[in-house]
Design an enzyme around this catalytic site. Sequence first.
Site, short mmCIF file in Angstrom:
data_model
loop_
_atom_site.label_atom_id
_atom_site.label_comp_id
_atom_site.label_asym_id
_atom_site.label_seq_id
_atom_site.Cartn_x
_atom_site.Cartn_y
_atom_site.Cartn_z
N LYS A 18 12.39 24.80 20.25
CA LYS A 18 12.80 23.67 21.27
C LYS A 18 12.35 22.34 20.55
CE LYS A 18 13.67 21.27 24.61
NZ LYS A 18 13.22 21.31 26.06
N LYS A 69 6.26 13.22 24.00
CA LYS A 69 5.39 14.40 24.23
C LYS A 69 6.22 15.23 23.07
CE LYS A 69 6.19 17.02 27.20
NZ LYS A 69 6.98 18.52 27.36
#
Length: 299
Positions: A172, A241
């Site tokens: 991811k 993030k």
Amino acid sequence: MSEETYGFIGLGNMGTPMAGRLLDAGYPLAVYDTNRDAVARLQARGARACASLREVADTTDTVFLSLPTPEIVQQVAAGADGLAGGTRIRRVVDLSTIGPRVARQVAQALGTRDILYVDAPVSGGVGGAQRGTLAVMAACPRDHYEALEPVLKHFGPVFYLGQDAGIGQTMKLANNLLSAAAVAITSEAMAMGVKAGLDAAVMLDVINAGSGRNTATQDKFPKAVLPGTFDIGFAARLAYKDVRLCVDEAEAIGVPMVVGSAVREMLVLTTTLCGEQADFTHIAKVVETWGGVPIRGKS
């Protein structure tokens, strides 16, 4: 339908449509979120509302998480009042993006209570969550994957990456780095072209017919930059993030991240200049401001 019961925690932009797809498929679903309005909307569609994390863990077998940060996932899974203390829960399927290090920590904490952690981040945005076209990156023991695959398929195509917690997160992070890099570099290229006299819409047509096409030129710019709405539905602070986690992981295993580091800094600047609620596509707004040119199609 199996008698297996399911819980869903985290009913934000991604979690709400994913939970809705499970309800539409006929799965019994208990839901929890600190946003009671989000809970009420799913309750109206047939979900059972829970008053606490522990209630979800005491009344369901498999719990899905869709949460914004590693710290929140850790607290929800293994905090003092978290899922680890539940009496019924057997599996936690984490659809969040938290990075491989935290994924392994959460897996270990849950494992001490005989609860399996399934590393299963997703990609494809809010539209993909609504349509059921998300890419699901699953990592867990094979037998659990086979049991979960029919459920996960309601979110989109499922890719089995292995049994070790963290490997789904690594996949991811690689994906999200590429997505963020595409927005950043497309912003610069488009601003240059428009300031030189090109029409932004024509630029996208040419790029998408040529070798420069990417997810930003094909989707994000037509939908959110050319109209000037900057509302693709993914916060710049969350993109930061994800890229930060990617750069940190790469550095930890000895892979250079020269371009990745630049993308990370661009996201820091975007949040600083455009605010905590800035959208991912506000990267283009920052470049517009610096370049003194709006990236819009000519009327």
